[in-house]
Design an enzyme around this catalytic site. Structure first.
Site, PDB file in Angstrom:
ATOM      1  N   GLY A  71      55.149  41.981 -45.279  1.00 22.81           N
ATOM      2  CA  GLY A  71      56.061  40.896 -44.933  1.00 22.81           C
ATOM      3  C   GLY A  71      57.221  41.343 -44.075  1.00 22.81           C
ATOM      4  O   GLY A  71      57.062  42.050 -43.089  1.00 22.81           O
ATOM      5  N   SER A  72      58.425  40.963 -44.476  1.00 23.39           N
ATOM      6  CA  SER A  72      59.601  41.035 -43.614  1.00 23.39           C
ATOM      7  C   SER A  72      60.053  42.447 -43.284  1.00 23.39           C
ATOM      8  O   SER A  72      60.054  43.340 -44.130  1.00 23.39           O
ATOM      9  CB  SER A  72      60.759  40.285 -44.275  1.00 23.39           C
TER      10      SER A  72
END
Length: 580
Positions: A71-72
């Site tokens: 993810g981020s």
């Protein structure tokens, strides 16, 4: 290194020290990768990703064993906050080369003198940790027991750049001849290059900085130190969304205690020469890179879009390494910067979709991301779908939420995949078949609430485009919003100005849509999202995934038309889609 085998009769695993150090403690184990941004509370160390097996566990002082991050790119920032506030894991064990979390530790070490060990094990050795209650990390070794001291071990014995072919200018930066900010930047860059196995650095043409998101006081202190050490970007640099709408936070009721530090952080980066673009969708800007251009972008969905849809070349850069590269203009030659590394190793065949709506793309990306891990997939079966840029944005954001991969290919759609044969590597590791029923489970998962009543509509994660503003205006035309429902769109300043000039903002405002620029849904909270709200509907798989942990609200997921219907009715029955 001390003779570790003599210190314990327990099993010793030999790994690779991504960040060397010493730690001992009980294990928190999961075979599911974890995004620290949106997945771990930067103030407490609690896992807040409500879709993760470790949800509600507190990582403080534990040895966290996960395959890696996902993810981020902001996971590095969250981990650095935790290191500095005393709520970090004591150490981290991974089963694959981990860059986002490792970079957070490296920057904490280089800027603040604080660190934790990060050790990579083979997949088989990592799996054994599941049944081991306590371990000790010493350098590149893991002992299956608790040891309180590590005689003879010193993590401070470190050299920089010796395994990398550096230019004379690189050495000048590394030796401090170009100022402290550049020296720190080059130290972090060369340490990351060594983790990645890069043997040289390359020039890059532009940077997109994700580290301007306020995750806590350490994120601001980092930027201020680099600014005060006279850091200045040497290539064109854009800024990601920040945590507030700089121009409207007062009228939105945001406290100065929140808005002040967040805005100050954006200004600190701007004072180093970065542009105040404040968008999580830099590919919507006129400065978007061309195919083949070597860039350094952070923000997970932006990285995936740049590589996959634009055909530009960037690694998935963690927060803070983005600024380091902007200050030096140099990046490790590794990953998607190299043509052969952009080939697909997995094939995903999508079939059986008789009908489809705009929900298909974000859920399909979300589902494929879970399948592929860090591998690059090529998708077949969408050749006749003709997705537009917003469809690909939604697909990429869903993909980047659940995957650690920097890109995907879609045959006949994305620029490097003009045929299956043109993009597959020498060895395909696996093939997957996906039909409509396979992604229905993800639709149910993202619809965390079964209630009909909806009080809030969240649109623009990633940032709404001009075309999406046009489509929303068309859907709202002639309709009336329910008085108890709030509808909020986030977009960048350039899109807002263009939509204003086209009277789209006026039309949508008449319906009752409110706009927020500069920030996005991964950073917004009360009072922008009122405390009274129980249920939010969104058309973003990314926000539907992260939203419960970030906002504490129940999330519903639907099409853009569903969101408009909920805005008008104040409710929407969750009806499972049928695409076959």
């Amino acid at each position: 290194m001390p003779d570790i085998q003599q210190q314990a009769d327990e099993k010793v695993f030999a790994g690779r020290a991504l960040v060397a150090g010493f730690a001992t403690g009980s294990i928190v184990f999961s075979d599911t990768a974890l995004s620290f941004w949106g997945g771990v509370d930067s103030r407490t160390g609690e896992v807040i990703d409500r879709h993760h097996p470790l949800s509600t566990q507190v990582l403080t002082g534990k040895i966290l064993a996960i395959p890696g991050g996902r993810g981020s790119c902001t996971g590095s920032s969250v981990l650095m906050e935790l290191i500095m506030n005393g709520h970090a894991p004591a150490g981290i064990v991974v089963s694959r080369q981990e860059e986002i979390l490792s970079l957070g530790v490296i920057v904490a070490d280089e800027v603040f003198g604080r660190s934790i060990p990060v050790v990579q094990l083979s997949e088989d050795d990592f799996a054994e940790l599941h049944s081991i209650p306590e371990v000790t990390l010493i350098g590149d070794k893991i002992i299956a027991s608790r040891i309180e001291t590590a005689p003879g071990f010193d993590a401070a014995d470190r050299t920089y750049g010796n395994s990398i072919a550096l230019t004379s200018r690189d050495w000048s930066a590394l030796n401090g001849e170009m100022g402290k900010a550049v020296q720190v930047a080059m130290r972090a860059t060369t340490r990351m290059a060594e983790i990645q196995g890069a043997t040289e650095l390359i020039d890059i043409s532009q940077v997109h900085i994700d580290g301007c998101i306020y995750t806590g006081p350490t994120s601001l202190e980092f930027a201020k130190r680099m600014r005060d050490w006279e850091g200045r970007v040497v290539v064109p640099t854009t800024l990601n969304s920040i945590s507030v709408d700089q121009m409207r936070w007062r009228e939105q009721g945001v406290s100065p205690d929140v808005a002040g530090p967040a805005s100050e952080l954006g200004e600190a980066y701007a004072s180093m020469g970065a542009r105040k673009t404040f968008t999580c969708a830099p590919y919507q800007l006129s400065s978007a890179p061309r195919q083949g251009e070597q860039v350094a972008w952070a923000e997970s969905n932006a990285v995936v879009f740049a590589n996959s849809v634009l055909g530009a070349r960037t690694a998935k850069y963690p927060d803070y390494l983005d600024l380091c590269i902007a200050l030096t203009g140099r990046a490790p030659l590794t990953g998607p910067h190299i043509a052969d590394n952009r080939r697909a190793s997995l094939v995903v065949n999508v079939s059986g979709f008789v009908s489809r709506d705009d929900m298909v793309y974000p859920i399909l990306g979300y589902h494929i991301g879970k399948l592929v891990g860090d591998e690059i997939p090529v998708v077949i079966g969408l050749e006749t779908w003709k997705p537009n840029l917003d469809d690909l944005k939604a697909f990429g954001a869903g993909f980047a939420t659940t995957s650690g991969s920097p890109m995907f290919h879609i045959v006949g759609v994305t620029p490097e995949a003009y045929s299956l044969e043109s993009i597959v590597g020498s060895k395909i590791k696996a093939s997957y078949e996906i039909c409509p029923k396979d992604i229905v489970a993800d639709w149910r998962k993202l619809n965390g609430s079964s209630v009909d009543a909806i009080e809030f509509v969240a649109l623009g994660n990633p940032h709404f485009s001009f075309d999406e503003c046009e489509r929303l205006a068309a859907l709202c035309e002639g309709l009336a919003k329910h008085p108890d429902v709030k509808v909020l769109v986030t977009c960048n300043r350039a899109t807002f100005d263009r939509a204003s000039a086209a009277n789209l903002v006026g039309k949508l405002s008449d319906f009752g849509v409110e706009f927020v620029t500069d920030a996005c849904w991964c950073t917004l909270a009360e009072p922008v999202i009122p405390k009274s709200v129980d249920t939010i509907i969104t058309n973003s798989a990314k926000f539907a995934h992260y939203g419960p942990g970030l906002t504490g609200k129940a999330l519903r997921f639907g099409s853009l038309a569903d969101c408009v219907a909920a805005a008008c009715q104040g409710e929407l029955k969750p009806v499972c889609p049928t695409w076959d």
